[in-house]
Motif scaffolding. Sequence first.
Motif, PDB file in Angstrom:
ATOM      1  N   ARG A   1       2.969  -2.639  -5.406  1.00  0.00           N
ATOM      2  CA  ARG A   1       3.678  -2.107  -4.149  1.00  0.00           C
ATOM      3  C   ARG A   1       4.405  -3.028  -3.803  1.00  0.00           C
ATOM      4  O   ARG A   1       5.567  -2.746  -3.116  1.00  0.00           O
ATOM      5  CB  ARG A   1       2.136  -2.024  -3.133  1.00  0.00           C
ATOM      6  N   ASP A  49      -0.760  -0.263  -4.698  1.00  0.00           N
ATOM      7  CA  ASP A  49      -1.045  -1.395  -3.746  1.00  0.00           C
ATOM      8  C   ASP A  49      -1.058  -2.612  -4.537  1.00  0.00           C
ATOM      9  O   ASP A  49      -0.912  -2.553  -5.931  1.00  0.00           O
ATOM     10  CB  ASP A  49      -2.684  -1.195  -3.417  1.00  0.00           C
ATOM     11  N   ARG A  67      -4.135   5.532  -2.906  1.00  0.00           N
ATOM     12  CA  ARG A  67      -3.382   4.672  -3.472  1.00  0.00           C
ATOM     13  C   ARG A  67      -4.166   4.141  -4.679  1.00  0.00           C
ATOM     14  O   ARG A  67      -5.202   4.323  -5.011  1.00  0.00           O
ATOM     15  CB  ARG A  67      -3.310   3.245  -2.522  1.00  0.00           C
TER      16      ARG A  67
END
Length: 343
Positions: free
Chosen positions: A190, A186, A324
Amino acid sequence: MSLQEFWFVLIGVLFTGYFVLEGFDFGVGMLMPALGKGSDARRRVVLNTIGPVWDANEVWLLTAAGAMFAAFPEWYASLFSGFYLALLLLLVALILRICAIEYRGKINDPRWRARCDIGIGIGSWIPAIAWGWVFANVVHGVPLNEKKQFAGTVWDLFGPYALLGGLVTGLLFALHGAMFLVLKTDGEVRDDARRTARLLLVPATVAVGAFGLWTQLAYGTEWTWIPLALAVLGLATAVAADLGHRDGWAFTGTTVTVAAATALLFGALFPNVLPSSLDSAFDLTIHNASSTPYTLKVMSWAAVLVTPVVLVYQGWTYWVFRKRITVEQIPAPVGLPLGPVKD
């Protein structure tokens, strides 16, 4: 289905599992220098996405090679003798990658971690390209003589079809790894992974399409149009899902593509296991390269009993580590200092 056919299919399934699971491991290692640039915390985020699973993913290769040795010893012997230089290089790269991952955090020193990162990159790029090159040669055929022995040189393995196969797996595994990072991270990592995936989509699609069509037209059968269509559909799904920020579906798309491409190669190979480019009479097939029926029968019972346990365990591992990872979750590096410790 005969026992020889069963074990050919099972070995194909094992290599499919290996390429699907280890494929995104290789992709993560290939992209780690670019996506982790400028921050050790970013590099640790990238590496930690595969931290709990990469070693279990390699077990698929050990199992596939063991099954090949036990079920089709002639295939194993001819393949490993003919490709010994390539497979030795691949093995050294895998060992380098293992050591770099395991020892990266053992010493709290930027230079040490930088050297390990180089090892991770080399140990990811070489296998990612080498596997496509090896399997393209296997489908195309190699110079086997009447004794089922490799009768050529290493330069016989560098044809255009084989080189394209290496390019395809390199690009496809990099894309697969980028999609995995989009799914597993994230924040800024990401975002960068998504941009990298979009840069890789076009060249990967072109390469996979060209190689798949070449494979189908030159070596395929009527039913192998199905995995070729699934490979194209998987890439189309990945493109559409990525544009819609459907990360799970995007990763599923590349997973389907890797699995379908592997099925296409094994389907084009059957019933051979290693064709001869000198004379089709010298081909190794599932019949003349197999072990005795008794050996195959005993192995089949072992596979039926053990395989479900392994699948359940590995599925549980992925479920436990499904969250994540972000830069903010990475603690300060710890480890022994470089050099002697003073009191």
